[in-house]
Write a protein that holds these residues in place. Structure first.
Motif, mmCIF file in Angstrom:
data_model
loop_
_atom_site.group_PDB
_atom_site.id
_atom_site.type_symbol
_atom_site.label_atom_id
_atom_site.label_comp_id
_atom_site.label_asym_id
_atom_site.label_seq_id
_atom_site.Cartn_x
_atom_site.Cartn_y
_atom_site.Cartn_z
ATOM 1 N N ASN A 116 0.859 -1.180 0.000
ATOM 2 C CA ASN A 116 0.000 0.000 0.000
ATOM 3 C C ASN A 116 0.903 1.240 0.000
ATOM 4 O O ASN A 116 2.137 1.115 0.060
ATOM 5 C CB ASN A 116 -0.980 -0.031 1.180
ATOM 6 N N PRO A 117 0.351 2.438 -0.080
ATOM 7 C CA PRO A 117 1.201 3.634 -0.198
ATOM 8 C C PRO A 117 2.154 3.862 0.971
ATOM 9 O O PRO A 117 3.114 4.628 0.835
ATOM 10 C CB PRO A 117 0.176 4.770 -0.301
ATOM 11 N N GLN A 118 1.920 3.207 2.117
ATOM 12 C CA GLN A 118 2.807 3.376 3.267
ATOM 13 C C GLN A 118 3.841 2.254 3.374
ATOM 14 O O GLN A 118 4.638 2.228 4.316
ATOM 15 C CB GLN A 118 1.988 3.422 4.569
ATOM 16 N N THR B 140 6.725 -0.695 1.492
ATOM 17 C CA THR B 140 7.707 -0.911 0.432
ATOM 18 C C THR B 140 7.612 -2.364 -0.012
ATOM 19 O O THR B 140 7.720 -3.275 0.816
ATOM 20 C CB THR B 140 9.138 -0.621 0.927
ATOM 21 N N GLU C 298 7.159 1.835 -6.324
ATOM 22 C CA GLU C 298 6.352 2.675 -5.441
ATOM 23 C C GLU C 298 4.883 2.634 -5.863
ATOM 24 O O GLU C 298 4.554 2.760 -7.044
ATOM 25 C CB GLU C 298 6.849 4.120 -5.480
ATOM 26 N N VAL C 299 4.022 2.433 -4.893
ATOM 27 C CA VAL C 299 2.579 2.485 -5.113
ATOM 28 C C VAL C 299 2.045 3.697 -4.358
ATOM 29 O O VAL C 299 2.130 3.760 -3.132
ATOM 30 C CB VAL C 299 1.892 1.196 -4.623
ATOM 31 N N THR C 300 1.511 4.657 -5.087
ATOM 32 C CA THR C 300 1.007 5.883 -4.476
ATOM 33 C C THR C 300 -0.497 5.793 -4.254
ATOM 34 O O THR C 300 -1.178 4.937 -4.836
ATOM 35 C CB THR C 300 1.306 7.092 -5.372
ATOM 36 N N GLN C 301 -1.013 6.696 -3.428
ATOM 37 C CA GLN C 301 -2.458 6.726 -3.202
ATOM 38 C C GLN C 301 -3.196 7.060 -4.489
ATOM 39 O O GLN C 301 -4.293 6.552 -4.743
ATOM 40 C CB GLN C 301 -2.795 7.756 -2.119
ATOM 41 N N GLU C 302 -2.596 7.900 -5.319
ATOM 42 C CA GLU C 302 -3.215 8.238 -6.603
ATOM 43 C C GLU C 302 -3.352 6.996 -7.482
ATOM 44 O O GLU C 302 -4.374 6.803 -8.157
ATOM 45 C CB GLU C 302 -2.382 9.297 -7.325
ATOM 46 N N THR D 96 -1.378 8.886 -14.226
ATOM 47 C CA THR D 96 -1.086 8.148 -12.995
ATOM 48 C C THR D 96 -0.047 7.054 -13.212
ATOM 49 O O THR D 96 0.907 6.923 -12.439
ATOM 50 C CB THR D 96 -2.371 7.514 -12.432
#
Length: 413
Positions: free
Chosen positions: A304-306, A308, A314-318, A399
């Motif tokens: 998830n965005p928090q 690794t 990287e997975v962002t909230q967007e 995105t």
């Protein structure tokens, strides 16, 4: 004295729990040895004793998923899939793995349908097991590079670590040996979703009647074929001969392309395929619910965005928000609430109801679909999917990047 006894008991329980937490899961023992059948039996026995053990259940689902491909590979090998016969000599490392059965069975169209049916059955079993995993805190750590699977039916299971040792660099081989993923609850949904995706395609293949295509072209793929045209097996069937402009071989390939027009043999299977696609979409939404609820950060497959992930992408909230919007839109299309834009006539006036393609199936002809006439029975006036709007694709491209979306979609499920 009583306090000392109590302290010893608590310490013993704590140590036992720590040992259990640090131990490799039962599934990994069998996966890394390539003993999938024995592993499935052992875990079923464990689940009879401890039916609440979702780590074991998750491991069983993973084993069953890989078993589906072992059974598929074994069936294709037994029935004489033309590996070397079709492509000639393979590079050294591959030739040791992709061997061809020297004395295969004669394969019929009914045999091929049974191979596909068995594969679908195996995947359904794996999906059922994975869907039964309910513990939100379940963990299944696996050294995935060491998992051995007999994909080619030769009785010689191989791992990614072995393949990289044969064809990669020593550094890649060492990385594969140490590649650990701690699969969690969301990943159970991820794998179950892929089971549904593959089952959907299997059901479509079983829905259509491919007998004529088999009779005319199966000799390109299998060594011994039950066909009324035995003369087809007398000429060259090596695809490398295309470079010499082998006329019979070229005519076989043209026949294969020409025969991409399928009557329906079991039309009800199209509805089953649709249900698999709907289940896949639901698993995809469920997995992100679990991913977003995670607070740990341990060798994540999809972070998830928090977090690794092990792939260091990287997975962002967007990205998550955009992907969830894609899933919601996919659900509306599968439900028939939104239409796919029609590519002929005045733009935006009508669209294709994809749901009816599955619930009211007709002869499948990819070329007539490309032309548009095959879509005519499913044309309706209604709301066109947002996938047809520049705003949606602009959001997706901004995105994920113009070239990365489908790669990310494959990963995100």
């Amino acid at each position: 004295m009583r306090y000392k006894i109590l302290l010893v008991m608590i310490s013993g329980i704590f140590l036992q729990a720590m040992q259990h937490a640090g131990a490799a899961p039962l599934a990994e023992e069998y996966l890394t040895q390539g003993k999938l059948t024995e592993g499935a039996e052992a875990i079923r026995s464990e689940l009879k004793k401890s039916p609440e053990n979702d780590e074991a259940r998750f491991g069983l689902g993973v084993i069953q998923f890989f078993q589906s491909f072992e059974h598929l590979g074994s069936s294709l090998y037994d029935n004489g899939l033309r590996v070397r016969g079709a492509f000639g000599n393979l590079p050294g490392p591959l030739s040791n793995i992709l061997t061809q059965n020297p004395d295969p069975e004669t394969v019929s169209y009914a045999d091929v349908r049974q191979i596909i049916q068995t594969w679908v059955n195996d995947l359904n079993e794996a999906e059922k097991t994975l869907s039964a995993v309910k513990d939100s805190d379940v963990k299944l750590p696996l050294h995935v590079g060491l998992i051995k699977v007999d994909l080619f039916g030769t009785g010689k299971p191989v791992s990614a670590e072995f393949l990289l040792g044969q064809m990669g660099s020593p550094a890649q081989q060492q990385a594969a040996e140490k590649f650990l993923i701690r699969f969690d609850r969301g990943d159970a949904d991820w794998l179950a979703g892929y089971c549904n995706f593959l089952c959907a395609w299997g059901e479509v293949l079983l829905a259509v009647d491919g007998q004529e295509m088999f009779n005319c072209t199966a000799h390109l793929f299998f060594e011994k074929v039950e066909t009324p045209y035995l003369f087809l097996m007398e000429g060259s069937r090596n695809l490398n001969d295309l470079r010499r402009f082998d006329r019979p071989l070229i005519s076989d390939i043209l026949a294969f392309i020409h025969l991409w027009r399928f009557e329906l043999k079991e039309p009800d299977r199209m509805k089953v395929a649709l249900s698999h696609l709907e289940d896949m979409q639901q698993h995809a939404k469920s997995m992100w619910k679990h991913y977003l609820a995670e607070t740990d950060n341990e060798n994540e497959w999809i972070p998830n965005p928090q977090q690794t992930g092990v792939l260091e992408i990287e997975v962002t909230q967007e990205m998550v928000d955009t992907w969830l919007a894609v899933l919601d839109e996919t659900g509306l299309v599968l439900q028939g609430k939104k239409l796919i834009p029609f590519w002929r006539g005045t733009p935006g006036t009508q669209g294709v109801n994809l749901r009816r393609v599955f619930t009211e199936p007709r002869e499948i002809d990819p070329f007539l679909w490309f032309q548009g006439t095959a879509a005519a029975p499913y044309l309706e006036k209604g709301t066109i999917t947002d996938f047809a709007t520049p705003e949606m694709w602009g959001r997706i491209n901004n995105t994920f990047g113009r070239r990365n979306f489908f790669t990310m979609a494959f990963w995100f499920n």
